[in-house]
Design a protein around this motif. Structure first.
Motif, mmCIF file in Angstrom:
data_model
loop_
_atom_site.group_PDB
_atom_site.id
_atom_site.type_symbol
_atom_site.label_atom_id
_atom_site.label_comp_id
_atom_site.label_asym_id
_atom_site.label_seq_id
_atom_site.Cartn_x
_atom_site.Cartn_y
_atom_site.Cartn_z
ATOM 1 N N LEU A 274 0.837 -1.169 0.172
ATOM 2 C CA LEU A 274 0.136 -0.072 -0.151
ATOM 3 C C LEU A 274 0.791 1.242 0.039
ATOM 4 O O LEU A 274 0.262 2.231 -0.514
ATOM 5 C CB LEU A 274 -0.785 -0.173 1.179
ATOM 6 N N ILE A 275 1.864 1.058 0.487
ATOM 7 C CA ILE A 275 2.909 2.381 0.516
ATOM 8 C C ILE A 275 3.181 2.656 -0.725
ATOM 9 O O ILE A 275 3.179 3.772 -1.190
ATOM 10 C CB ILE A 275 4.073 1.865 1.393
ATOM 11 N N PHE B 27 1.453 1.455 -3.439
ATOM 12 C CA PHE B 27 0.242 1.925 -4.110
ATOM 13 C C PHE B 27 -0.050 3.458 -3.918
ATOM 14 O O PHE B 27 -0.713 4.054 -4.902
ATOM 15 C CB PHE B 27 -0.964 0.994 -3.543
ATOM 16 N N SER B 28 0.123 3.787 -2.551
ATOM 17 C CA SER B 28 -0.432 5.317 -2.415
ATOM 18 C C SER B 28 0.748 6.344 -3.029
ATOM 19 O O SER B 28 0.458 7.475 -2.774
ATOM 20 C CB SER B 28 -0.596 5.496 -1.007
ATOM 21 N N THR B 29 1.642 5.752 -3.682
ATOM 22 C CA THR B 29 2.865 6.688 -4.108
ATOM 23 C C THR B 29 3.488 7.679 -2.904
ATOM 24 O O THR B 29 3.535 8.910 -3.005
ATOM 25 C CB THR B 29 2.532 7.498 -5.250
ATOM 26 N N TRP B 30 3.493 6.997 -1.793
ATOM 27 C CA TRP B 30 4.088 7.587 -0.657
ATOM 28 C C TRP B 30 3.133 9.157 -0.281
ATOM 29 O O TRP B 30 3.677 10.014 0.223
ATOM 30 C CB TRP B 30 5.557 8.280 -0.811
ATOM 31 N N ASP B 31 1.996 8.862 -0.354
ATOM 32 C CA ASP B 31 0.802 9.943 -0.104
ATOM 33 C C ASP B 31 -0.025 9.458 1.052
ATOM 34 O O ASP B 31 -0.992 8.566 0.648
ATOM 35 C CB ASP B 31 0.223 10.356 -1.320
ATOM 36 N N PRO B 32 -0.109 9.949 2.230
ATOM 37 C CA PRO B 32 -0.909 9.556 3.096
ATOM 38 C C PRO B 32 -2.475 9.636 2.922
ATOM 39 O O PRO B 32 -3.368 8.755 3.384
ATOM 40 C CB PRO B 32 -0.679 10.155 4.390
ATOM 41 N N LEU B 33 -2.777 10.755 2.160
ATOM 42 C CA LEU B 33 -4.180 10.824 1.703
ATOM 43 C C LEU B 33 -4.522 9.654 0.783
ATOM 44 O O LEU B 33 -5.632 9.029 0.972
ATOM 45 C CB LEU B 33 -4.597 12.053 1.093
ATOM 46 N N LYS B 34 -3.754 9.328 -0.328
ATOM 47 C CA LYS B 34 -4.018 8.320 -1.160
ATOM 48 C C LYS B 34 -4.085 6.903 -0.324
ATOM 49 O O LYS B 34 -4.910 5.882 -0.701
ATOM 50 C CB LYS B 34 -3.064 8.175 -2.386
ATOM 51 N N ALA B 35 -3.172 6.882 0.582
ATOM 52 C CA ALA B 35 -3.126 5.521 1.562
ATOM 53 C C ALA B 35 -4.507 5.260 2.074
ATOM 54 O O ALA B 35 -4.830 3.959 2.285
ATOM 55 C CB ALA B 35 -2.200 5.725 2.488
ATOM 56 N N MET B 36 -5.376 6.104 2.550
ATOM 57 C CA MET B 36 -6.479 6.130 2.926
ATOM 58 C C MET B 36 -7.577 5.025 1.793
ATOM 59 O O MET B 36 -8.210 4.395 2.239
ATOM 60 C CB MET B 36 -7.251 7.311 3.239
#
Lengths: 317, 352
Positions: free
Chosen positions: A232-233, A235-244
């Motif tokens: 997921l890290i 996947f979210s491209t190191w962006d905490p909002l996309k991680a949600m």
């Protein structure tokens, strides 16, 4: 409609431990350190949160214990990889093995797998007045355990920290180009230590969600969630909002497995249900597919921190 | 201020000495941990030794544990040498055991001399293919192999559970979900009171040693691991070497699955690998990926595992202790690498 709301609610619940671990992992990786010990730190947090919660009956102590123990486990990793320049991959793997051992050892002392009411009650789902009245989304987002809300707040705070503060900027420069950061007067090692430890603490709290709210303690209760967080890290491209979104998407996949169990399919005259073991594969296969998709559409701005995984030797400059 | 200064590379024996010091440090650290947990460390260590090698029966049981570790570590070492982080030994072992079990269960009446090699080959092919998923994805899409091999572990284990609880479930096993036992022809024979797997393991070790040290393929694997650009300049076929090496790595892990199924369990079940795939990562790394050293580290870790079981019975200490010890030992060795390459220099001047 109610079924959909319930499904979303479950998806968010099941995604919460992944979200905490992913945000923790992002903070760590932004400092240039690839920590494959997430699974181990989650297990340690899970068992310590449960154990301390059971012994003390105090919910705040329980979460603190999970955070501190996760942070301490990360400290071992930090000493070896930051100060002693050990190999990130093998050290992370070792942390997972070590964490599994520690968690199972402590877990053996948990005879009755139940938490006192004083610990369980504060984490039950609470209705936030008015907001829960919004159709579908209201119930699924706002009728949740306080853990879920904390996780969302942490993700948002991490986003602001990384993108809108000087400290966050410094952290990113440490991960991208430690030599340049060092030259501009940033204490590289300190940044690395602090963020690896905070990352570990978040993983610990994520693990404790599983043991305190979702499942209760049992051996290896994370069952690969920590590894999914590693994906997921990326996947979210190191962006905490996309991680949600990523975490809730995988939460939905976990929830889907449970839902599909009850579906009967017609098969050569009789009805059979899909074997649970095959359904259990879904999140792992989905992880691989997602990983492939990410790597196919790689973009310039979505790359890992440039120094990720390589040790920094000031003297080698 | 403390500065870190690069040393000239410490040669062979000194480097080994550093690692030994690290292991001693790890043991001292573990002893302190035992003490903190309320166990007498001397008693714990002597029980580990006593429980793993002090009688013939215990020694054989320890060797039985060492066999799959040796083969798995050899497999892992081939991939790691290329810096291809295959941590899917667990899954490759499962798929190997699956391939072997297929022939054991569907062709139980073939003569032993045909059936056993058939099972071994099937296991190696299954394990090899399972590992190759990661290498193909890496070559085609540059997908991170660590995560793919890891996820495939879970898929493989779930697949075995599926076989155990559904497809291959033995209807005669009453309420239990068990796969039928293999026929006599599908069971590995004993040589000196231990199934023949130990000979297979040693043969593999020799083959891998020769392959890595004295063949073109071994040399290419090493160069690619050191520096991909160099390998490219030298005109090596990166793709081909990676595909072959990863297949080989998976095939060895698959072979370990066949040996566990046919020599130890006499059937297939979801606990067939039981975390050995991860322990083997440690033993391979501690051995610096060298085949002869792998035999030594695998045996020592088998002692630790058997000793851990003995502790549970003898001192009521959970066998998870052996996981903790494994972790501590590797932490120390990983840390010690630093002292082989660098030293701290204390100086009064502020470091620039």
């Amino acid at each position: 409609m109610d079924a959909l709301a319930l499904f979303l609610q479950t998806a968010i619940q099941m995604g919460t431990p992944m979200l905490l671990a992913t945000v923790g992992g992002i903070l760590c990786e932004k400092s240039g350190h690839l920590n494959l010990g997430i699974e181990g730190m989650m297990l340690i947090g899970a068992v310590m949160g449960f154990k301390i919660g059971q012994v003390s009956g105090n919910p705040i102590l329980a979460i603190s214990a999970a955070a501190i123990s996760g942070g301490l486990a990360a400290l071992i990793y930090a000493i070896i990889t930051v100060t002693l320049r050990g190999n990130h991959i093998v050290t992370g793997l070792t942390l997972t093995i070590f964490g599994t051992g520690v968690a199972n050892y402590i877990g053996k002392s948990i005879v009755v797998p139940a938490l006192p009411e004083s610990v369980k009650a504060p984490f039950r789902s609470i209705n936030i007045p008015l907001l829960t009245k919004i159709p579908i989304l209201g119930k699924s987002i706002f009728n949740q355990s306080i853990y879920v809300h904390i996780a969302i707040i942490i993700a948002i705070l991490a986003y602001i920290y990384l993108n809108r503060t000087r400290l966050g900027l410094n952290l990113r420069s440490v991960g991208e180009n430690p030599a340049a950061a060092d030259a501009s007067g940033i204490n590289v090692d300190l940044y690395k230590y602090v963020h690896i430890i905070i990352g570990g603490a978040l993983c610990g709290v994520g693990g404790s969600y599983l043991s305190i709210v979702e499942i209760g303690w049992r051996d290896n209760l994370t069952a690969g969630i920590g590894w999914i967080a590693v994906v997921l890290i990326i996947f979210s491209t190191w962006d905490p909002l996309k991680a949600m979104f990523g975490a809730y998407f995988f939460g939905a996949l976990r929830a889907l497995g449970f839902q599909l169990q009850s579906i009967k399919l017609p098969f050569s005259g009789e009805t059979i249900s899909v074997p649970i073991q095959l359904l259990d594969m879904i999140p792992y296969i989905a992880t691989i597919i997602v990983l492939v998709l990410i790597t196919i559409r790689k973009k310039e701005e979505n790359q890992a921190p440039a120094s990720l995984g390589s040790p920094y030797f000031r003297e080698d400059r | 201020m403390i500065k870190i200064v690069k040393k000239s590379e410490v040669a062979g024996i000194r480097a080994t000495a550093y690692r030994l010091i690290a292991v001693v440090g790890a043991l001292i650290c573990s002893a302190l941990l035992m003490l903190a947990l309320g166990h007498n460390p001397i008693e714990v260590f002597s029980n580990i030794i006593n429980g793993s090698v002090m009688t013939k029966y215990r020694l054989i049981e320890t060797l039985r544990r060492a066999i799959p570790l040796i083969i798995l570590s050899l497999g892992i070492s081939v991939a790691f040498k290329m810096k291809f982080w295959n941590i899917g030994a667990e899954g490759q072992l499962c798929m190997g055991a699956f391939g072997a079990s297929f022939f054991a269960l569907y062709f139980p009446d073939l003569p032993q001399i045909v059936l056993l090699p058939l099972m071994l080959v099937a296991a190696m092919i299954c394990g090899g293919i399972w590992a190759s998923i990661a290498s193909v994805l890496k070559l085609k899409f540059d997908t991170n192999e660590t995560l793919v091999t890891l996820m495939l572990n879970y898929v493989a284990i779930k697949w075995i559970s599926f076989l155990q609880y559904n497809l291959w479930r033995d209807p005669e096993a009453k309420g239990f979900a068990l796969i039928p036992k293999f026929s006599k022809n599908a069971v590995l024979p004993n040589v000196f009171d231990l199934h023949i797997g130990w000979i297979i393991a040693l043969v593999f070790a020799v083959i891998i040693y020769i392959l890595m040290k004295h063949t073109k393929l071994g040399y290419e694997i090493e160069v690619i691991g050191e520096n991909k650009n160099t390998a490219n300049y030298a005109g090596m076929n990166l793709k081909k070497v990676m595909l072959i090496a990863v297949f080989l790595s998976g095939a060895l892990c698959g072979a370990a699955g066949m040996i566990q199924a046919s020599g130890v369990e006499f059937t297939l079940n979801e606990q067939i690998s039981g975390g050995m795939g991860f322990t083997a990562v440690i033993t391979a790394w501690l051995a610096k990926l060298s085949a002869p050293a792998i035999i030594v580290t695998s045996f020592l870790f088998a002692m630790l595992l058997r000793g851990g079981d003995f502790l549970r019975v003898q001192m009521q200490i959970p066998s998870a202790v052996s996981d903790i010890l494994q972790g501590i030992i590797l932490f120390f060795v990983l840390g010690s690498e630093f002292f082989i390459q660098y030293k701290f220099v204390f100086s009064r001047k502020r470091a620039s």
